[in-house]
Write an enzyme that holds these catalytic residues in place. Structure first.
Site, PDB file in Angstrom:
ATOM      1  N   CYS A   2       0.867  -1.176   0.000  1.00 10.31           N
ATOM      2  CA  CYS A   2       0.000   0.000   0.000  1.00 10.31           C
ATOM      3  C   CYS A   2       0.904   1.227   0.000  1.00 10.31           C
ATOM      4  CB  CYS A   2      -0.861   0.029   1.255  1.00 10.31           C
ATOM      5  SG  CYS A   2      -1.861  -1.455   1.452  1.00 10.31           S
ATOM      6  N   ARG A  27       1.383   1.697  -6.313  1.00  6.08           N
ATOM      7  CA  ARG A  27       1.493   0.760  -5.182  1.00  6.08           C
ATOM      8  C   ARG A  27       0.163   0.085  -4.840  1.00  6.08           C
ATOM      9  NH1 ARG A  27       6.185   1.517  -2.243  1.00  6.08           N
ATOM     10  NH2 ARG A  27       5.251   0.478  -0.460  1.00  6.08           N
ATOM     11  N   TRP A  74      -3.698  -1.545  -1.406  1.00  8.94           N
ATOM     12  CA  TRP A  74      -3.646  -2.778  -2.180  1.00  8.94           C
ATOM     13  C   TRP A  74      -4.145  -3.821  -1.192  1.00  8.94           C
ATOM     14  CZ3 TRP A  74      -2.822  -4.688  -6.944  1.00  8.94           C
ATOM     15  CH2 TRP A  74      -2.458  -6.030  -7.072  1.00  8.94           C
ATOM     16  N   ASN A 100       0.841   0.157   6.034  1.00  7.74           N
ATOM     17  CA  ASN A 100       1.285  -0.662   4.904  1.00  7.74           C
ATOM     18  C   ASN A 100       1.996  -1.866   5.503  1.00  7.74           C
ATOM     19  OD1 ASN A 100       2.366  -1.699   2.538  1.00  7.74           O
ATOM     20  ND2 ASN A 100       4.098  -0.286   2.538  1.00  7.74           N
ATOM     21  N   GLY A 101       1.523  -3.071   5.177  1.00 17.76           N
ATOM     22  CA  GLY A 101       2.146  -4.280   5.727  1.00 17.76           C
ATOM     23  C   GLY A 101       1.080  -5.255   6.179  1.00 17.76           C
ATOM     24  N   GLU A 480      10.139 -21.149 -17.403  1.00 15.71           N
ATOM     25  CA  GLU A 480       9.886 -19.763 -17.002  1.00 15.71           C
ATOM     26  C   GLU A 480      11.017 -18.842 -17.501  1.00 15.71           C
ATOM     27  OE1 GLU A 480       7.568 -18.051 -16.204  1.00 15.71           O
ATOM     28  OE2 GLU A 480       8.338 -16.300 -15.173  1.00 15.71           O
ATOM     29  N   LYS A 484      10.451 -15.613 -20.006  1.00 17.37           N
ATOM     30  CA  LYS A 484      10.900 -14.264 -19.646  1.00 17.37           C
ATOM     31  C   LYS A 484      11.728 -13.673 -20.771  1.00 17.37           C
ATOM     32  CE  LYS A 484       8.925 -13.432 -17.176  1.00 17.37           C
ATOM     33  NZ  LYS A 484       7.933 -14.097 -16.389  1.00 17.37           N
ATOM     34  N   GLU A 487       9.642 -12.942 -24.036  1.00 16.71           N
ATOM     35  CA  GLU A 487       8.607 -11.899 -23.990  1.00 16.71           C
ATOM     36  C   GLU A 487       9.174 -10.494 -23.895  1.00 16.71           C
ATOM     37  OE1 GLU A 487       5.678 -11.651 -20.800  1.00 16.71           O
ATOM     38  OE2 GLU A 487       7.102 -12.482 -19.383  1.00 16.71           O
ATOM     39  N   HIS A 503      16.342 -36.132 -28.553  1.00 16.12           N
ATOM     40  CA  HIS A 503      15.200 -36.606 -29.346  1.00 16.12           C
ATOM     41  C   HIS A 503      14.765 -35.567 -30.378  1.00 16.12           C
ATOM     42  CE1 HIS A 503      14.917 -40.112 -26.830  1.00 16.12           C
ATOM     43  NE2 HIS A 503      14.927 -39.346 -25.752  1.00 16.12           N
ATOM     44  N   LYS A 602      -0.664  -6.721 -19.494  1.00 17.04           N
ATOM     45  CA  LYS A 602      -0.432  -7.270 -18.155  1.00 17.04           C
ATOM     46  C   LYS A 602      -1.523  -8.274 -17.796  1.00 17.04           C
ATOM     47  CE  LYS A 602       1.611  -7.805 -14.264  1.00 17.04           C
ATOM     48  NZ  LYS A 602       2.730  -8.773 -14.352  1.00 17.04           N
TER      49      LYS A 602
HETATM   50  O1  M6R Z   1      -2.538 -12.766 -14.234  1.00 20.41           O
HETATM   51  P1  M6R Z   1      -2.204 -14.188 -14.642  1.00 20.41           P
HETATM   52  O2  M6R Z   1      -1.237 -14.841 -13.733  1.00 20.41           O
HETATM   53  O3  M6R Z   1      -3.434 -15.022 -14.850  1.00 20.41           O
HETATM   54  O4  M6R Z   1      -1.510 -14.024 -16.059  1.00 20.41           O
HETATM   55  C1  M6R Z   1      -1.140 -15.133 -16.798  1.00 20.41           C
HETATM   56  C2  M6R Z   1      -0.199 -14.755 -17.921  1.00 20.41           C
HETATM   57  O5  M6R Z   1      -0.827 -13.881 -18.809  1.00 20.41           O
HETATM   58  C3  M6R Z   1       1.085 -14.117 -17.387  1.00 20.41           C
HETATM   59  O6  M6R Z   1       1.718 -14.925 -16.459  1.00 20.41           O
HETATM   60  C4  M6R Z   1       2.057 -13.841 -18.542  1.00 20.41           C
HETATM   61  O7  M6R Z   1       2.507 -15.040 -19.072  1.00 20.41           O
HETATM   62  C5  M6R Z   1       3.220 -12.970 -18.050  1.00 20.41           C
HETATM   63  N1  M6R Z   1       3.337 -11.809 -18.861  1.00 20.41           N
HETATM   64  C6  M6R Z   1       4.534 -13.658 -18.093  1.00 20.41           C
HETATM   65  O8  M6R Z   1       5.561 -12.843 -17.636  1.00 20.41           O
END
Ligand code: M6R
Length: 607
Positions: A2, A27, A74, A100-101, A480, A484, A487, A503, A602
């Protein structure tokens, strides 16, 4: 996470608070509120939604007070609502608190205060504090705050205002950020400098255990016992945009660095001495013991957390787990039964594919357990049980702290199920508890080595393809890492279970092709070494991630990045951190928009 802003001085406080909170909206923006002292009483305006709602309500009121505290929320304990907005007040309306916390022991304090006749208005953890102050106040606000804070467990940055002593604001910090801004005949308090840069660039950055008594004419800093302390005045050089990112160049970098705090918060109040307590999970021990199967559904990074979750739950709780892309789940006619548990993972809690999968599981009659970062999100509202990841708002499109807190939540869940089902013994549980508590500190040590990763990133940034390989839990982390990288740097990155190389994918390994080899799993280390050698035999460029103390791997890899050793179940949390840095620095080197990569959003709220 927050945000707090407070003001005392010669200006009208309300506009200063509103403008400051607008700058802290990154925040959180579940609700906002301000409190001041008007006609000898605490006066509050607070509302669910963004600060603009509160701003609209106070517009034209021209409130003369020159002291006030403000908060942007938040949501953690209690859904976003007017009543759960801060500042919170006591029964007599003399004490107002912005926090906040997380107050971990709020439930017992609340019960104690209710027994003494205090009436609570909200569902928040914070509200215990104004009631505690009401109970303890005997003409000395600072003394009452000191006594109240001594009763708190958890993390807190606090701004406290009382109509009994309107000439001061009392601030306390433990594990949540707080700065005191120094002006001429006026002083400020804020969660970060962004909120007050317009008025001052000179601040005290409070440290854990610090208390500050802020008046118009001065700031007195003490420790919890009231002994005076000295802090250096920090002169802020950052421009306002950089200040919003806490001095980092990008939100992603800031969020990577927030992981120790996010992990601490996610564990807070849940990891007890020898057991896990998950307050918002109410599945009975009988049901847990009889669970035939678990399905995990999620997208993107959350799906990768689910992959790790499968390993961990199967290992610790001995329940079979299937992991599905949420976007595929309902189209494959899953053999889901009402007695199965469906774990839905979503940072935002709003992803359309994930919501659709959740509703499909509900239609079948299965119980839904959500792991989400957003209180009151659609996923949280429709689930039967919830584990919130206390990562705080994640602004960068590339998920970082959400992933590590999701994995941590899954590990805690697996541990909880394992203890209930009797599938882990006391020693194993002890080892896990110790390892989990150590994680934030271990993440810190990796963060300190960011420049070593930058050097590696600069070497590979201009390649066309990068491959990630790993076995067992390392395979989850490899997936993962590759996501990263692709993307945010637009570099083609693929992850494979290392044994799969031969394979097919091995055909892609030629001279100098970078292969990130995750080699942190002892039980498959020899196999992993063979895979590294397969790559080297094709002249690939191997960058290994290995456990500290492993000197052997350096004989085979071109570069080695070492991470602290932890237990298998928690290893993905550490392994992914260098991969997050790698993606970040490659993205920078390629001149990409780190926080807002092309074509992505996002929160993906369309199918
Ligand atoms: O909000 P969510 O966790 O449901 O989102 C899922 C994906 O859209 C999200 O994790 C996306 O793959 C990220 N941009 C990866 O960094």
């Amino acid at each position: 996470m927050c945000g707090i802003v407070s003001y005392i001085g010669h200006r009208k406080a309300v506009p200063v608070l509103i403008e400051g909170l607008e700058k802290l909206e990154y925040r959180g923006y579940d609700s906002a509120g301000i409190a001041t002292v008007l006609d000898g009483r605490i006066w509050c305006e607070k509302a669910v939604g963004r600060i603009s709602v509160v701003a609209g309500r106070v517009e034209g009121k021209n409130i003369p007070s020159a002291v006030g505290i403000g908060h942007i929320r938040w949501a953690t304990h209690g859904r976003p609502s007017d009543i759960n907005s801060h500042p919170h007040t006591d029964c007599s309306g003399r004490f107002a608190v912005a926090h906040n916390g997380i107050i971990e022991n709020f439930a017992e304090l609340k019960a104690e205060l209710q027994e003494k006749g205090h009436e609570f208005k909200s569902q928040t953890d914070t509200e215990v504090l104004p009631h505690l102050l009401e109970e303890l106040y005997q003409g000395d606000l600072v003394g009452a705050v000191r006594q109240a804070v001594a009763r708190l467990e958890g993390s807190y940055a606090l701004a406290i205002l009382s109509s009994e002593e309107p000439d001061k604001i009392v601030a306390v910090r433990k594990d949540s950020p707080l700065v005191v801004g120094l002006g001429q005949g006026e002083n400020f308090l804020a969660s970060d400098v962004t909120a007050i840069l317009e008025y001052t660039r000179d601040v005290y950055i409070l440290e854990n255990g610090d208390m500050a008594v802020i008046t118009a004419d001065g700031v007195q800093l003490t420790d919890r016992e009231g002994l005076p302390i000295q802090r250096e005045i920090f002169h802020v050089e950052w421009d306002p945009v950089r200040a919003e990112k806490g001095g980092y160049d990008h939100f992603m970098l800031k969020e990577i660095h927030e992981q120790p705090r996010a992990l601490c918060d996610t564990m807070a109040g849940r990891l007890k001495t020898d057991h896990v307590e998950l307050a918002e999970v109410s599945i009975s021990p009988e049901t847990i013991k009889a669970l035939p199967k678990i399905f995990i559904v999620a997208c993107g990074t959350s799906y990768h957390a689910g992959m790790v979750g499968k390993y961990v739950i199967e290992k610790l709780a001995r329940i079979p787990v299937e992991v599905d892309f949420a976007s595929e789940f309902r189209y494959r006619d899953p053999m889901l039964k009402p007695e199965d548990l469906v774990i839905v993972i979503s940072q935002s809690g709003e992803t359309a594919d994930t919501m659709a999968a959740l509703r499909e599981a509900k239609r079948v009659g299965s119980r839904i357990l959500a792991i989400t970062n957003v209180v009151g999100s659609s996923v949280a509202r429709e689930a039967d049980d919830i584990i919130y990841t206390w990562a705080g708002p994640e602004i960068s499109v590339a998920s970082t702290k959400a992933y590590t807190t999701q994995v941590l939540s899954l590990v805690m869940l697996a541990l909880y199920f394992g203890q209930v089902r009797g599938t882990i013994n006391h020693e194993e549980a002890e080892e896990l508890f110790t390892a989990l508590r150590l994680l934030p500190e271990q993440v810190e040590t990796i963060l300190e080595q960011a420049t070593a990763i930058k050097t590696i990133a600069d070497k590979i940034a201009q390649n066309e393809h990068v491959f990630f390989i790993g076995r067992s839990i390392d395979h989850g982390a490899a997936l993962e890492g590759a996501l990263k990288l692709k993307e945010i740097s637009y570099l083609h990155a693929e992850a494979y279970a290392a044994g799969e190389l031969k394979h097919g994918p091995l055909a892609l390994i030629t001279n100098g092709v970078p292969v990130i080899a995750l080699a942190t799993q002892d039980d498959v280390y020899d196999k992993m070494l063979s895979n590294i050698q397969e790559v080297k035999a094709r002249e690939g460029y191997v960058i290994a991630v290995a456990n500290e103390g492993n000197e052997d791997v350096a004989n085979f890899a071109d570069e080695v990045f070492y991470i602290p050793r932890t237990v298998k179940a928690a290893s993905a949390i550490l392994t992914v951190i260098p991969l997050q840095f790698l993606a970040y620095y490659v993205s920078l080197a390629r001149g990409c928009d780190v926080d807002k990569p092309r074509n992505l959003a996002k929160s993906v709220t369309v199918e």
